[in-house]
Design an enzyme around this catalytic site. Structure first.
Site, PDB file in Angstrom:
ATOM      1  N   GLU A   1       0.756  -1.100   0.122  1.00 32.54           N
ATOM      2  CA  GLU A   1      -0.030  -0.036  -0.140  1.00 32.54           C
ATOM      3  C   GLU A   1       1.068   1.404   0.261  1.00 32.54           C
ATOM      4  O   GLU A   1       1.753   1.381   0.901  1.00 32.54           O
ATOM      5  CB  GLU A   1      -0.934  -0.153   1.243  1.00 32.54           C
ATOM      6  CG  GLU A   1      -1.666   1.376   1.509  1.00 32.54           C
ATOM      7  CD  GLU A   1      -2.464   1.831   0.270  1.00 32.54           C
ATOM      8  OE1 GLU A   1      -3.343   1.149   0.131  1.00 32.54           O
ATOM      9  OE2 GLU A   1      -2.399   2.998   0.022  1.00 32.54           O
TER      10      GLU A   1
ATOM     11  N   GLY B   1     -10.212   4.008   0.017  1.00 33.07           N
ATOM     12  CA  GLY B   1     -11.197   4.805  -0.219  1.00 33.07           C
ATOM     13  C   GLY B   1     -12.001   4.818   0.926  1.00 33.07           C
ATOM     14  O   GLY B   1     -12.690   5.695   1.378  1.00 33.07           O
TER      15      GLY B   1
ATOM     16  N   MET C   1     -21.548   5.632   2.328  1.00 30.18           N
ATOM     17  CA  MET C   1     -22.965   5.163   2.048  1.00 30.18           C
ATOM     18  C   MET C   1     -22.677   3.797   1.276  1.00 30.18           C
ATOM     19  O   MET C   1     -21.962   3.718   0.252  1.00 30.18           O
ATOM     20  CB  MET C   1     -23.312   6.127   0.936  1.00 30.18           C
ATOM     21  CG  MET C   1     -23.800   7.521   1.492  1.00 30.18           C
ATOM     22  SD  MET C   1     -24.483   8.660   0.111  1.00 30.18           S
ATOM     23  CE  MET C   1     -25.867   7.806  -0.609  1.00 30.18           C
TER      24      MET C   1
ATOM     25  N   GLU D   1     -27.438  11.852  -3.919  1.00 33.76           N
ATOM     26  CA  GLU D   1     -27.457  11.978  -2.270  1.00 33.76           C
ATOM     27  C   GLU D   1     -27.561  13.304  -1.820  1.00 33.76           C
ATOM     28  O   GLU D   1     -27.131  14.207  -2.527  1.00 33.76           O
ATOM     29  CB  GLU D   1     -25.950  11.329  -2.062  1.00 33.76           C
ATOM     30  CG  GLU D   1     -25.366  12.024  -0.911  1.00 33.76           C
ATOM     31  CD  GLU D   1     -23.637  11.671  -0.813  1.00 33.76           C
ATOM     32  OE1 GLU D   1     -23.205  10.987  -1.893  1.00 33.76           O
ATOM     33  OE2 GLU D   1     -23.099  12.392   0.072  1.00 33.76           O
TER      34      GLU D   1
ATOM     35  N   HIS E   1     -15.843   9.171  -7.645  1.00 28.46           N
ATOM     36  CA  HIS E   1     -16.440   7.439  -8.064  1.00 28.46           C
ATOM     37  C   HIS E   1     -15.690   7.162  -9.241  1.00 28.46           C
ATOM     38  O   HIS E   1     -16.444   6.728 -10.282  1.00 28.46           O
ATOM     39  CB  HIS E   1     -18.173   7.471  -8.193  1.00 28.46           C
ATOM     40  CG  HIS E   1     -18.702   7.855  -6.833  1.00 28.46           C
ATOM     41  ND1 HIS E   1     -20.195   7.908  -6.951  1.00 28.46           N
ATOM     42  CD2 HIS E   1     -18.395   7.787  -5.708  1.00 28.46           C
ATOM     43  CE1 HIS E   1     -20.509   8.116  -5.589  1.00 28.46           C
ATOM     44  NE2 HIS E   1     -19.494   8.223  -4.729  1.00 28.46           N
TER      45      HIS E   1
ATOM     46  N   GLY F   1     -12.150  -1.301  -8.563  1.00 31.08           N
ATOM     47  CA  GLY F   1     -13.171  -0.528  -9.389  1.00 31.08           C
ATOM     48  C   GLY F   1     -12.896  -0.457 -10.783  1.00 31.08           C
ATOM     49  O   GLY F   1     -13.731  -0.249 -11.520  1.00 31.08           O
TER      50      GLY F   1
ATOM     51  N   ASN G   1     -23.611   4.895  -5.416  1.00 29.20           N
ATOM     52  CA  ASN G   1     -22.400   4.874  -4.529  1.00 29.20           C
ATOM     53  C   ASN G   1     -21.613   3.451  -4.862  1.00 29.20           C
ATOM     54  O   ASN G   1     -22.194   2.590  -4.556  1.00 29.20           O
ATOM     55  CB  ASN G   1     -22.507   5.254  -3.349  1.00 29.20           C
ATOM     56  CG  ASN G   1     -23.168   6.603  -3.244  1.00 29.20           C
ATOM     57  OD1 ASN G   1     -24.339   6.608  -3.248  1.00 29.20           O
ATOM     58  ND2 ASN G   1     -22.927   7.755  -2.844  1.00 29.20           N
TER      59      ASN G   1
HETATM   60  P1  FAD Z   1      -9.548   2.111  -3.442  1.00 25.33           P
HETATM   61  O1  FAD Z   1     -10.389   2.158  -2.396  1.00 25.33           O
HETATM   62  O2  FAD Z   1      -9.304   3.605  -3.958  1.00 25.33           O
HETATM   63  O3  FAD Z   1      -8.171   1.493  -3.239  1.00 25.33           O
HETATM   64  C1  FAD Z   1      -6.887   1.332  -3.728  1.00 25.33           C
HETATM   65  C2  FAD Z   1      -5.600   1.444  -2.882  1.00 25.33           C
HETATM   66  O4  FAD Z   1      -4.402   1.273  -3.783  1.00 25.33           O
HETATM   67  C3  FAD Z   1      -5.343   2.960  -2.043  1.00 25.33           C
HETATM   68  O5  FAD Z   1      -5.287   2.852  -0.997  1.00 25.33           O
HETATM   69  C4  FAD Z   1      -4.023   3.332  -2.735  1.00 25.33           C
HETATM   70  O6  FAD Z   1      -3.347   4.174  -2.021  1.00 25.33           O
HETATM   71  C5  FAD Z   1      -3.543   2.215  -3.311  1.00 25.33           C
HETATM   72  N1  FAD Z   1      -2.714   2.355  -4.299  1.00 25.33           N
HETATM   73  C6  FAD Z   1      -3.055   3.022  -5.758  1.00 25.33           C
HETATM   74  N2  FAD Z   1      -1.799   2.819  -6.494  1.00 25.33           N
HETATM   75  C7  FAD Z   1      -0.929   2.046  -5.871  1.00 25.33           C
HETATM   76  C8  FAD Z   1       0.370   1.806  -6.185  1.00 25.33           C
HETATM   77  N3  FAD Z   1       0.959   1.996  -7.391  1.00 25.33           N
HETATM   78  N4  FAD Z   1       1.140   1.148  -5.263  1.00 25.33           N
HETATM   79  C9  FAD Z   1       0.575   0.764  -4.105  1.00 25.33           C
HETATM   80  N5  FAD Z   1      -0.522   1.193  -3.727  1.00 25.33           N
HETATM   81  C10 FAD Z   1      -1.444   1.750  -4.531  1.00 25.33           C
HETATM   82  N6  FAD Z   1     -18.309   5.239  -2.384  1.00 25.33           N
HETATM   83  C11 FAD Z   1     -19.456   4.780  -1.809  1.00 25.33           C
HETATM   84  O7  FAD Z   1     -19.925   3.348  -2.161  1.00 25.33           O
HETATM   85  N7  FAD Z   1     -20.150   5.345  -0.887  1.00 25.33           N
HETATM   86  C12 FAD Z   1     -19.574   6.565  -0.285  1.00 25.33           C
HETATM   87  O8  FAD Z   1     -20.303   6.987   0.451  1.00 25.33           O
HETATM   88  C13 FAD Z   1     -18.417   7.141  -1.022  1.00 25.33           C
HETATM   89  N8  FAD Z   1     -18.282   8.338  -0.715  1.00 25.33           N
HETATM   90  C14 FAD Z   1     -16.968   8.840  -1.109  1.00 25.33           C
HETATM   91  C15 FAD Z   1     -16.411  10.168  -0.694  1.00 25.33           C
HETATM   92  C16 FAD Z   1     -15.266  10.371  -1.000  1.00 25.33           C
HETATM   93  C17 FAD Z   1     -14.543  11.798  -0.430  1.00 25.33           C
HETATM   94  C18 FAD Z   1     -14.297   9.736  -1.839  1.00 25.33           C
HETATM   95  C19 FAD Z   1     -12.905  10.098  -2.225  1.00 25.33           C
HETATM   96  C20 FAD Z   1     -14.818   8.438  -2.508  1.00 25.33           C
HETATM   97  C21 FAD Z   1     -15.916   8.338  -1.984  1.00 25.33           C
HETATM   98  N9  FAD Z   1     -16.656   6.978  -2.444  1.00 25.33           N
HETATM   99  C22 FAD Z   1     -17.956   6.330  -2.106  1.00 25.33           C
HETATM  100  C23 FAD Z   1     -15.959   5.900  -3.435  1.00 25.33           C
HETATM  101  C24 FAD Z   1     -15.218   5.030  -2.800  1.00 25.33           C
HETATM  102  O9  FAD Z   1     -14.639   4.960  -1.736  1.00 25.33           O
HETATM  103  C25 FAD Z   1     -14.575   4.065  -4.004  1.00 25.33           C
HETATM  104  O10 FAD Z   1     -15.111   3.641  -5.050  1.00 25.33           O
HETATM  105  C26 FAD Z   1     -13.637   2.816  -3.643  1.00 25.33           C
HETATM  106  O11 FAD Z   1     -12.864   3.344  -2.551  1.00 25.33           O
HETATM  107  C27 FAD Z   1     -12.899   2.196  -4.685  1.00 25.33           C
HETATM  108  O12 FAD Z   1     -12.297   0.961  -4.233  1.00 25.33           O
HETATM  109  P2  FAD Z   1     -11.194   0.464  -4.714  1.00 25.33           P
HETATM  110  O13 FAD Z   1     -10.900  -1.000  -4.178  1.00 25.33           O
HETATM  111  O14 FAD Z   1     -11.401   0.218  -6.279  1.00 25.33           O
HETATM  112  O15 FAD Z   1     -10.110   1.256  -4.919  1.00 25.33           O
END
Ligand code: FAD
Length: 500
Positions: free
Chosen positions: A35, A109, A116, A355, A440, A468, A478
């Site tokens: 990470e 994230g 939500m 929302e 998103h 994602g 969301n």
């Molecule tokens: P992420 O959760 O983005 O995880 C990816 C991880 O990989 C991160 O920790 C990042 O640091 C790490 N990473 C990236 N590149 C590298 C690399 N090269 N080497 C090592 N590590 C790396 N969604 C909802 O459903 N409900 C909500 O209420 C909601 N509110 C939101 C509010 C905000 C402010 C934000 C920013 C997002 C919100 N979202 C919400 C969206 C949701 O958080 C994301 O859709 C979700 O986190 C995506 O999941 P993921 O597993 O695809 O990636």
């Protein structure tokens, strides 16, 4: 350590990565998560792990000298603040036509989001991912995801009476008076904890102005759910402050994974390579797509599908604020955790799910703020730029127009009925639509196109996409429940067939 060999390496610790880590470790497989953010488990000098939204410090922002708030202005003033450059929790990654907000740290994230937790509408899910057996999803994997995430719903009696949700009740009333349907939205924030906050029995977090820079209590982020369970197996290792830069076939079998170790100011302090039998890309839609597009273009993974980098969307995100009349106050006290939505998705003239968002400013603003998820069909692609050595995203701001039109149809009607107007001072000095950023990001490595039907990268046995990036651009709600449940489905199959 450089030169190590591991059975399973997971890039990123957000939803896709946390699901992968839990199910692999439960299957008895030693799993290494890499990470690039920090672990958010140690308090700062003020005794708190995270800073609040009204008094942000360096912990707020990923490697920048200024905060970059989504609601950037108020009554003509910019409200961003200077901070020290640090590996803070919220990143706003800038591409030419859009800014993408993402969480950074162990939990991805889940650390920064509003919690939500919305299961997508079944008909829409079947339309966007037709190759996925929806019976299996809705009978097994959505329930599994919701249970393991710790999703709960607000006590509706409390909701109706508490000052903390006056903003949501005003948003509901004004929507309903124009004939729009509203719905309660589940969340991973513990609403029983929130009630105790309101009663003054525990430290305030969701009622204390904390959310996008992290919650010090109340929110069941992934480090408290999936990752804590994975850790309890004794089979999980998480390496923080390491950024993966390259994944290449290893001599013999498996893959060499190159990573840069960074310090808390983002300086590279070491470069390491480890070899993994299987590599799971879970760096998020943007992180995973950037890595894979670069590896393909640089000839490191040349046989990746031409679909890699395609099909990216912003989940139709459009933000907007309305100015209510003084008799429709939204409250000086506002919970940071959204719990009510306007559901107009089935109206072909204005398909949006909005929302009703808080604007916890500590004073009465009369603003109703909305984050609309519109059915915007526009998509973009990630492309390697050989001049800069970076990966660009082709999204143009003009691609938001269809989404704006859909949102405008709903909020114009509400404004007309109420005799109210839009706020034009929240996203710039004079700017109505918050259409220059998204929370998103989805797609870039779409399931059953860039990968097989379970996230396996074609041409490279042992490489998988889990996050994602698999979701084709717009899930209508969301997105994290969709991402979590899809990862549950895929890892179930992968463990059964590939891990022996
Ligand atoms: P992420 O959760 O983005 O995880 C990816 C991880 O990989 C991160 O920790 C990042 O640091 C790490 N990473 C990236 N590149 C590298 C690399 N090269 N080497 C090592 N590590 C790396 N969604 C909802 O459903 N409900 C909500 O209420 C909601 N509110 C939101 C509010 C905000 C402010 C934000 C920013 C997002 C919100 N979202 C919400 C969206 C949701 O958080 C994301 O859709 C979700 O986190 C995506 O999941 P993921 O597993 O695809 O990636």
């Amino acid at each position: 350590n450089s030169g190590d060999r591991v059975p399973a390496l997971v890039i990123g610790s957000g939803y896709g990565g946390a699901v992968t880590a839990l199910r692999l470790t439960q299957a008895g497989i030693d799993t290494h998560v890499v990470e690039m953010g920090r672990s958010w488990d140690t308090p700062g000098a003020d005794g708190k792990i995270f800073c609040g939204m009204l008094n942000p410090d360096k912990r707020s922002t990923w490697l920048s000298t200024s905060t970059d708030q989504p609601v950037s202005n108020f009554m003509g003033f910019g409200i961003n603040k200077s901070v020290d450059k640090y590996v803070g929790v919220l990143d706003s990654e800038k591409f030419s036509g859009i800014k993408v907000y993402q969480g950074r740290g162990v939990g991805g994230g889940s650390l920064a989001n509003g919690g939500m937790a919305v299961t997508p509408k079944r008909a829409w899910f079947e339309e966007i991912l037709p190759s996925v057996d929806s019976n299996e999803m809705y009978n097994t994997f959505f329930p599994r995801a919701n249970a393991t995430l710790g999703v709960n719903t607000i006590d509706q009696t409390w909701f109706e009476s508490t000052p903390w949700y006056q903003f949501a009740r005003t948003g509901r009333k004004t929507a309903q008076r124009s004939g729009f349907a509203t719905t309660f939205v589940p969340n991973v924030y513990d609403f029983e904890y929130m009630k105790k906050e309101a009663a003054g029995q525990v430290t305030k977090s969701g009622l204390g102005g904390e959310v996008i820079y992290g919650n010090n209590a109340g929110k069941k982020s992934l480090d408290k759910t999936y990752l804590a369970q994975a850790s309890a197996t004794g089979k999980l290792t998480i390496t923080t402050l390491h950024r993966v830069t390259k994944v290449a076939p290893a001599a013999g079998a498996g893959y060499d994974v190159t990573m840069e170790q960074i310090d808390e100011q983002g300086n590279v302090v070491a470069t390491k390579t480890v070899t993994a039998d299987k590599v799971f890309f879970a760096a998020g839609s943007v992180g995973t797509s950037k890595l894979l597009v670069a590896m393909k273009a640089q000839g490191i993974l040349p046989n990746l599908s031409g679909e890699v980098g395609e099909g990216w969307g912003n989940n139709g995100n459009i933000m907007v604020g309305r100015a209510n009349h003084m008799w429709d106050a939204t409250g000086k006290d506002q919970a940071t955790i959204p719990t009510m939505g306007i559901d107009n998705w089935s109206d072909p003239a204005a398909p949006i799910f909005a929302e009703i968002a808080p604007l916890p400013a500590g004073l009465e603003t009369y603003v109703s703020l909305y984050l609309a998820i519109t059915k915007n069909p526009e998509r973009a692609r990630f492309q390697f730029n050989s001049g800069t050595g970076k990966v660009d995203l082709s999204w143009a701001q003009s691609q938001n127009q269809k989404g704006i039109d859909m949102a405008k149809a709903v909020f114009d009607k509400i404004n007309q009925k109420e005799g109210t107007i839009y706020r034009t001072d929240l996203f710039g000095v004079v700017k109505t639509w918050g259409d220059h950023f998204t929370y998103h990001p989805l797609g870039g490595c779409v399931l059953n196109k860039a990968t097989d039907n379970y996230g396996r990268l074609n041409g490279y046995p042992g490489l998988y996409v889990m996050d994602g990036a698999l979701v084709p651009g717009n899930t209508g709600v969301n997105p994290f429940v969709t991402i979590t449940a899809l990862a549950e489905r895929n890892i179930d199959k992968i463990i059964a067939t590939d891990m022996h």
